[in-house]
Structures are given as structure tokens and as C-alpha cells.
Scaffold this active site. Structure first.
Site, PDB file in Angstrom:
ATOM      1  N   SER A  19      -9.581  -8.959  21.575  1.00 57.23           N
ATOM      2  CA  SER A  19      -9.648  -7.610  20.997  1.00 57.23           C
ATOM      3  C   SER A  19     -10.896  -6.865  21.459  1.00 57.23           C
ATOM      4  O   SER A  19     -12.000  -7.405  21.451  1.00 57.23           O
ATOM      5  CB  SER A  19      -9.658  -7.687  19.466  1.00 57.23           C
ATOM      6  N   LYS A  70       0.520  -7.207  11.893  1.00 62.18           N
ATOM      7  CA  LYS A  70       0.675  -5.792  11.522  1.00 62.18           C
ATOM      8  C   LYS A  70       1.778  -5.551  10.476  1.00 62.18           C
ATOM      9  O   LYS A  70       1.608  -4.733   9.579  1.00 62.18           O
ATOM     10  CB  LYS A  70       0.950  -4.949  12.765  1.00 62.18           C
ATOM     11  N   ASP A 107      -1.768   4.173  15.181  1.00 65.74           N
ATOM     12  CA  ASP A 107      -1.380   4.009  16.591  1.00 65.74           C
ATOM     13  C   ASP A 107      -0.710   5.275  17.148  1.00 65.74           C
ATOM     14  O   ASP A 107      -0.991   5.689  18.275  1.00 65.74           O
ATOM     15  CB  ASP A 107      -0.446   2.808  16.761  1.00 65.74           C
ATOM     16  N   GLY A 133      11.005   1.094  26.562  1.00 60.15           N
ATOM     17  CA  GLY A 133      10.623   0.037  25.636  1.00 60.15           C
ATOM     18  C   GLY A 133      11.005   0.367  24.207  1.00 60.15           C
ATOM     19  O   GLY A 133      11.064   1.546  23.820  1.00 60.15           O
ATOM     20  N   GLY A 135       9.882  -1.939  21.426  1.00 60.71           N
ATOM     21  CA  GLY A 135       9.176  -2.914  20.597  1.00 60.71           C
ATOM     22  C   GLY A 135       8.290  -2.212  19.580  1.00 60.71           C
ATOM     23  O   GLY A 135       8.493  -1.038  19.245  1.00 60.71           O
ATOM     24  N   GLY A 136       7.293  -2.930  19.093  1.00 62.43           N
ATOM     25  CA  GLY A 136       6.404  -2.395  18.068  1.00 62.43           C
ATOM     26  C   GLY A 136       5.640  -1.166  18.550  1.00 62.43           C
ATOM     27  O   GLY A 136       5.481  -0.188  17.808  1.00 62.43           O
ATOM     28  N   ARG A 162      18.013  -3.117  20.606  1.00 64.73           N
ATOM     29  CA  ARG A 162      16.732  -2.761  19.953  1.00 64.73           C
ATOM     30  C   ARG A 162      16.543  -1.241  19.980  1.00 64.73           C
ATOM     31  O   ARG A 162      16.062  -0.647  19.025  1.00 64.73           O
ATOM     32  CB  ARG A 162      15.545  -3.420  20.665  1.00 64.73           C
TER      33      ARG A 162
END
Ligand code: ATR
Length: 277
Positions: A19, A70, A107, A133, A135-136, A162
């Protein structure tokens, strides 16, 4: 002696060594001459709730949360912002005086601030955005684009189901496009966003054909290692405005820092250099 408390914050992940948040917040604490500390904390999923309930008692005013915590952090929190609820995940927690945990997700905010800073002429309402994409990371981008008023979002993902699920959640402005068709839709795009991990160091390249990119379109990549991905290089050669992904990381940190330490920090070149060092 006074009983002045030094505020503590940090980032919880598993692992957490990668991180960049400690460098980022550490730079701001130093720049603004503030009393306070920001530490990385490696916490196993089974321990997350116990740790989150204990930290306020140890002088913590809040934390960031990163992969894989998260979604769990949002479930554990006592209250949540609308944007965290829409995204379905938290990245910023504030511990309130009464001991309760407030969850936020910055975000999407960081994505939009980075885009506005790097492509000031881009106007959300001008035309379609193409998003790679589902995803998250895509959830945060979709929340931000929908909020900003983008008229149409063409969403494409290797695993189509998805993307279909995200359309159900994020609404009618999304059109799902097969992954093999991704190259064909970018010619209509005012904005192209890569939210997949493709192009990241150690990951396969993004293989979507990019010859449809229009000069003047804005292209941004959430991948920031390397800073200039092949997508951004190709886009630059095609005459597009390119925005790298590091700024999203920097901007998403602003609201948390301000809440915890009481100063609204600036995102500037010094910060970029400190985080990249
Ligand atoms: P994040 O939270 O970073 O978005 P994620 O939820 O694991 O992480 O999503 C990763 C994204 O990168 C997904 O859109 C994923 O596509 P799938 O949903 O089909 O898995 C995409 N991705 C990862 N590796 C990929 C690959 N080799 N080819 C195409 N897409 C890929």
C-alpha cells in the site's frame, strides 16, 4: 503536560505491504506540520471486526481499508454514506465520538477528481463513456460516471454476466457490450476507462484493438504501475488526452485525511513524487 491526544489513522489490508497510503498520508502530515500518525496494519479477515471495534479505544480516529476488506468493512460499519452503499464497499472509515463506525467510499470521487484535473475540457454530458472491466474498481467508476451525468455507458467485460449484473444495479444508462466487440465501440467514445488489471506489471496486456480511438477523446487507466500503460501510450499517439491512474489514488485520500486530521490537503507534484519514491 497536557492530555492532548495525537490522532492515529492507518490502512488495513491483508497483505498491506504494497500500500502506498502510508507514504501519501505521511507526506501530508509532514507538509502541514501536523501531530498524527498513519500506519499500515495487516489484519486477517477473521480479525477485522474485533480490530475495528478496538481501534477507536486506542486513539484511532479512522482508517482506510483495502483488499480484501472493503466489502466486509461496509457490513461491519454502523452507518454508511450513500456512495459507499451504492458501490457496495468502503475504503474510508471514520470513528465517531460515540464509538460508532461510519463507512464512506471515496474511490469514485478520486476517479472523478483525477479526471477533472487531468482532462479539464472533458464534459460528462458530451457523449458516451466506454468502461473495460466489471470488478470492484468498475463499481466505483460507474457510480462516479452516473453521478456526473454521462448520457451512456458502454460496459464490456471478459465475463459478460458480471457486466450484466452491474447494469441491473447501476441502471438503464449502461449498455453491455461483448468483450470481443470492445474495440468496435470505442470509436464513439468521449471517454475510455480501463478498470481491469490488464496492463499492470506482472499481468497480461490489454489486447482490445485500439485503432478506433478518436483524437480528442479522453483515455484513462486505473492501472498506475507502470504509470504509462500501453493503453495510454497508444491513446497519446492517437491524439487523445490521457490521464494516468496514480491521481485517483492521491485524490481518493483527500476526504479521509481531512476528516481525521482537520486539514484539507492538496494533491500536487510534490505528493506524486513522494508517493512514487
Ligand atoms: P478490482 O477490484 O481491481 O476491479 P476484480 O474485482 O478482481 O478486481 O476485477 C478485475 C477485473 O479485471 C475484472 O473485470 C476482470 O474480468 P473478469 O470479470 O472476466 O474476471 C478483469 N480481468 C482480470 N484479468 C483479466 C484477463 N486476463 N482478461 C480480461 N479481463 C481480465
Amino acid at each position: 503536560m497536557t492530555d492532548h491526544k495525537i490522532p492515529l489513522a492507518g490502512v488495513i489490508g491483508h497483505p498491506v505491504g504494497h500500500s502506498r497510503s502510508p507514504k501519501l498520508h505521511g507526506h501530508w502530515l509532514k507538509t502541514y506540520g501536523l501531530d498524527g500518525h498513519y500506519v499500515p496494519m495487516d489484519v486477517a479477515p477473521a480479525d477485522l471486526e474485533t480490530v475495528l471495534r478496538t481501534l477507536p479505544k486506542a486513539g484511532f480516529v479512522g482508517t482506510n481499508v483495502t483488499v480484501p476488506h472493503k466489502e466486509a468493512a461496509l457490513r461491519i460499519a454502523d452507518h454508511a454514506s450513500d456512495r459507499a452503499t451504492v458501490i457496495g464497499a468502503a475504503n474510508t472509515l471514520v470513528f465517531r465520538e460515540d464509538g460508532s463506525i461510519h463507512a464512506d467510499n471515496t474511490d469514485g470521487y478520486g476517479f472523478m477528481e483525477n479526471l477533472r484535473a487531468g482532462a479539464p475540457d472533458w464534459n460528462a454530458k458530451d457523449g458516451p463513456a466506454v468502461v473495460f472491466g466489471a470488478g470492484g474498481a468498475a463499481r466505483a467508476v460507474l457510480q462516479a460516471l452516473a453521478d456526473a451525468g454521462v448520457p451512456e455507458i458502454l460496459l464490456t467485460n471478459r465475463t459478460r454476466t458480471r457486466a450484466d449484473h452491474l447494469k441491473e444495479e447501476f441502471g438503464q444508462r449502461i449498455t453491455v457490450v461483448d468483450w470481443v466487440q470492445a474495440g468496435n465501440v470505442i470509436e464513439n467514445a468521449e471517454l475510455v476507462v480501463n478498470t481491469t488489471s490488464l496492463g499492470m506489471q506482472g499481468q497480461p496486456e490489454l489486447r482490445v484493438p485500439l485503432d478506433g480511438l478518436q483524437p480528442g477523446a479522453v483515455v484513462t487507466d486505473l492501472v498506475y504501475a507502470p504509470l504509462k500503460t500501453n493503453l495510454l501510450k497508444t491513446a497519446e499517439e492517437a491524439g487523445c488526452t490521457v490521464v494516468d491512474g496514480l491521481g485517483m489514488l492521491l485524490h481518493q485520500a483527500v476526504p479521509g485525511f481531512e476528516r481525521w486530521f482537520g486539514v484539507r490537503p492538496e494533491v500536487n507534484d510534490d505528493l506524486r513524487a513522494a508517493v512514487l519514491a
